[in-house]
Scaffold this motif. Structure first.
Motif, PDB file in Angstrom:
ATOM      1  N   UNK A 139       7.254 -52.757  33.016  1.00 49.65           N
ATOM      2  CA  UNK A 139       7.300 -51.318  32.772  1.00 49.65           C
ATOM      3  C   UNK A 139       8.647 -50.903  32.193  1.00 49.65           C
ATOM      4  N   UNK A 140       9.722 -51.532  32.649  1.00 50.39           N
ATOM      5  CA  UNK A 140      11.045 -51.140  32.138  1.00 50.39           C
ATOM      6  C   UNK A 140      11.165 -51.437  30.648  1.00 50.39           C
ATOM      7  N   UNK A 141      10.486 -52.508  30.201  1.00 54.96           N
ATOM      8  CA  UNK A 141      10.514 -52.845  28.773  1.00 54.96           C
ATOM      9  C   UNK A 141       9.689 -51.841  27.985  1.00 54.96           C
ATOM     10  N   UNK A 142       8.500 -51.490  28.518  1.00 55.18           N
ATOM     11  CA  UNK A 142       7.651 -50.505  27.843  1.00 55.18           C
ATOM     12  C   UNK A 142       8.365 -49.162  27.764  1.00 55.18           C
ATOM     13  N   UNK A 143       8.952 -48.724  28.883  1.00 58.11           N
ATOM     14  CA  UNK A 143       9.590 -47.427  28.917  1.00 58.11           C
ATOM     15  C   UNK A 143      10.838 -47.380  28.042  1.00 58.11           C
ATOM     16  N   UNK A 144      11.489 -48.535  27.852  1.00 57.12           N
ATOM     17  CA  UNK A 144      12.674 -48.586  26.995  1.00 57.12           C
ATOM     18  C   UNK A 144      12.329 -48.388  25.528  1.00 57.12           C
ATOM     19  N   UNK A 145      11.035 -48.477  25.185  1.00 58.74           N
ATOM     20  CA  UNK A 145      10.601 -48.289  23.804  1.00 58.74           C
ATOM     21  C   UNK A 145      10.742 -46.842  23.355  1.00 58.74           C
ATOM     22  N   UNK A 146      10.738 -45.904  24.300  1.00 58.99           N
ATOM     23  CA  UNK A 146      10.669 -44.489  23.939  1.00 58.99           C
ATOM     24  C   UNK A 146      11.784 -44.060  22.995  1.00 58.99           C
ATOM     25  N   UNK A 147      11.400 -43.554  21.826  1.00 54.98           N
ATOM     26  CA  UNK A 147      12.325 -42.959  20.876  1.00 54.98           C
ATOM     27  C   UNK A 147      13.452 -43.877  20.443  1.00 54.98           C
ATOM     28  N   UNK A 148      13.221 -45.177  20.416  1.00 54.16           N
ATOM     29  CA  UNK A 148      14.298 -46.099  20.042  1.00 54.16           C
ATOM     30  C   UNK A 148      14.491 -46.150  18.537  1.00 54.16           C
ATOM     31  N   UNK A 149      13.508 -45.710  17.760  1.00 49.91           N
ATOM     32  CA  UNK A 149      13.605 -45.796  16.308  1.00 49.91           C
ATOM     33  C   UNK A 149      13.705 -44.398  15.703  1.00 49.91           C
ATOM     34  N   UNK A 150      14.872 -44.044  15.142  1.00 48.49           N
ATOM     35  CA  UNK A 150      14.989 -42.732  14.484  1.00 48.49           C
ATOM     36  C   UNK A 150      14.016 -42.655  13.316  1.00 48.49           C
ATOM     37  N   UNK A 151      13.505 -41.457  13.050  1.00 47.18           N
ATOM     38  CA  UNK A 151      12.545 -41.296  11.964  1.00 47.18           C
ATOM     39  C   UNK A 151      12.869 -40.019  11.205  1.00 47.18           C
ATOM     40  N   UNK A 152      13.099 -40.168   9.895  1.00 49.16           N
ATOM     41  CA  UNK A 152      13.506 -39.031   9.079  1.00 49.16           C
ATOM     42  C   UNK A 152      12.331 -38.246   8.536  1.00 49.16           C
ATOM     43  N   UNK A 153      11.130 -38.773   8.717  1.00 51.34           N
ATOM     44  CA  UNK A 153       9.944 -38.103   8.205  1.00 51.34           C
ATOM     45  C   UNK A 153       9.539 -38.654   6.853  1.00 51.34           C
ATOM     46  N   UNK A 154       8.242 -38.542   6.539  1.00 52.05           N
ATOM     47  CA  UNK A 154       7.726 -38.997   5.256  1.00 52.05           C
ATOM     48  C   UNK A 154       6.351 -38.376   5.052  1.00 52.05           C
ATOM     49  N   UNK A 155       5.725 -38.715   3.922  1.00 48.40           N
ATOM     50  CA  UNK A 155       4.393 -38.209   3.624  1.00 48.40           C
ATOM     51  C   UNK A 155       3.303 -39.192   4.045  1.00 48.40           C
ATOM     52  N   UNK A 156       3.678 -40.214   4.778  1.00 46.67           N
ATOM     53  CA  UNK A 156       2.729 -41.273   5.134  1.00 46.67           C
ATOM     54  C   UNK A 156       1.792 -40.857   6.260  1.00 46.67           C
ATOM     55  N   UNK A 157       0.660 -41.568   6.308  1.00 46.72           N
ATOM     56  CA  UNK A 157      -0.326 -41.435   7.382  1.00 46.72           C
ATOM     57  C   UNK A 157      -0.467 -42.806   8.023  1.00 46.72           C
ATOM     58  N   UNK A 158      -0.549 -42.850   9.345  1.00 49.25           N
ATOM     59  CA  UNK A 158      -0.703 -44.112  10.058  1.00 49.25           C
ATOM     60  C   UNK A 158      -2.135 -44.229  10.574  1.00 49.25           C
ATOM     61  N   UNK A 159      -2.717 -45.418  10.406  1.00 43.65           N
ATOM     62  CA  UNK A 159      -4.044 -45.707  10.954  1.00 43.65           C
ATOM     63  C   UNK A 159      -3.978 -47.012  11.726  1.00 43.65           C
ATOM     64  N   UNK A 160      -4.503 -47.005  12.943  1.00 42.90           N
ATOM     65  CA  UNK A 160      -4.423 -48.175  13.821  1.00 42.90           C
ATOM     66  C   UNK A 160      -5.802 -48.465  14.401  1.00 42.90           C
ATOM     67  N   UNK A 161      -6.194 -49.739  14.356  1.00 41.71           N
ATOM     68  CA  UNK A 161      -7.458 -50.157  14.953  1.00 41.71           C
ATOM     69  C   UNK A 161      -7.227 -51.239  15.986  1.00 41.71           C
TER      70      UNK A 161
END
Length: 348
Positions: A139-161
């Motif tokens: 759980x500590x590894x999962x919770x450490x994932x939160x907001x670790x990657x800054x994101x400046x924004x883009x026009x992209x769309x994400x799709x996940x299956x």
């Protein structure tokens, strides 16, 4: 597996144990090696029989199926298929079990659907026998994932299956998404009642807003839209402002909701799409991912070593649809990186 899958049945109801045993034994690839009515008996039976797979009731006396599963995965990880009632409480517990590392969850037989349910259980149990099971991500590894990657924004769309094993994978992935993540559409193979519980469970755990998709929503950054399943596929309406579209229809690639249906609907705007295919059994999503890649999308497959079942990503890779491979804990970061990177245009 070349030999029969050795199965342990754990359920407090003698009637249900008899029904499960009779159904599983109709499959010549399966051998039932033991039964248990509670966690204490199940623990002893695991030590005695060393089964390949366990079917486990979600709700049991003395110690719940969830608590037993949590302890089992911490000390002796093995393939477990949960058997649950489709009540709101049972569905929430089933989703929690999948997050704890259960391979799949099957609803308990009800009047009128027992034959279909039992046939599906036998196939899942056989598949589970060869699944990769490891200790859950701490759980500590999962919770450490939160907001670790800054994101400046883009026009992209994400799709996940995703499918088998992807409940935990999606939690790990979405933990790395910031509050302003690209609009994200997800198709996960689960019964509709479980999908509702899945969305409700995820929403407070991650920074973006997570909910079941509804018809005609204009997709916006910071939002994750999960296919509601049931009678519908989740597609992207590309005419005008991009919107969600719930399409009633038959199963596609063997599933409803279908990853292929979602991926293929986005081909007209493929150059704006970053798609990922996660752990799962079968081939759903492979054809759609190839079509997206051919149209200019960025495509990501979950690595074999980090998959519970390397089925969907494997087929997508074999067909040529996967551009980049990533381990589970890196997929979220990889998606965000691809959302800010332009794809090179080929020149003759």
């Amino acid at each position: 597996m070349t030999r029969k899958a050795r199965v342990l049945i754990v359920d407090d109801s003698p009637t249900m144990r008899r029904l499960l045993r009779a159904s599983l034994l109709t499959d010549p690839r399966i051998e039932v090696v033991g039964e248990a009515e509670d966690a204490a008996q199940a623990r002893d039976a695991v030590n005695k029989y060393s089964p390949d797979v366990m079917t486990l009731d979600v709700e049991m006396p003395n110690m719940s199926g969830l608590e037993f599963l949590r302890r089992l995965m911490a000390h002796r990880p093995m393939p477990v298929v949960m058997v649950s009632t489709l009540t709101s409480q049972g569905s929430a517990a089933a989703v929690e079990a999948l997050a704890l590392g259960a391979i799949e969850c099957v609803e308990k037989p009800r009047f009128g659907n027992a034959r279909d349910t039992m046939a599906r259980l036998a196939e899942i149990v056989h598949m589970a026998a060869s699944a990769r099971v490891r200790e859950p991500v701490p759980r500590r590894v999962i919770e450490a994932q939160n907001n670790v990657t800054p994101f400046a924004g883009s026009e992209k769309i994400v799709m996940i299956g995703g499918s088998t094993g992807a409940v935990e994978a999606l939690e790990v992935l979405l933990r790395s998404f910031p509050a302003n993540c690209p609009p994200t559409l997800i198709t996960q193979h689960m019964p509709a009642a479980f999908l509702s519980s899945f969305a409700a469970r995820l929403d407070p755990l991650v920074a973006p807003n997570v909910r079941l998709a509804s018809e005609g929503e204009e997709i916006r950054p910071g939002n994750v839209y999960i296919a509601p399943g049931g009678d519908y596929h989740l597609n992207l309406d590309t005419k005008g402002p991009l919107r969600t579209r719930l399409v009633a229809g038959p199963a596609q690639s063997g599933h409803r909701p279908s990853v292929d249906s979602m991926f293929l609907s986005a081909v007209p705007v493929a150059n704006r799409v970053v798609s990922a295919i996660l752990t799962g059994m079968g081939r759903d999503g492979a054809a759609g991912m190839l079509a997206l890649k051919d149209g200019g999308a960025r495509t990501i497959g979950q690595s074999e070593d980090s998959c519970v079942v390397f089925g969907m990503p494997r087929v997508a890779g074999e067909m040529g649809g996967v551009e980049t491979w990533a381990d589970l804990q890196d997929i979220g970061k990889t998606i965000l990186t691809q959302c800010t990177r332009r794809k090179k245009v080929r020149t003759k």
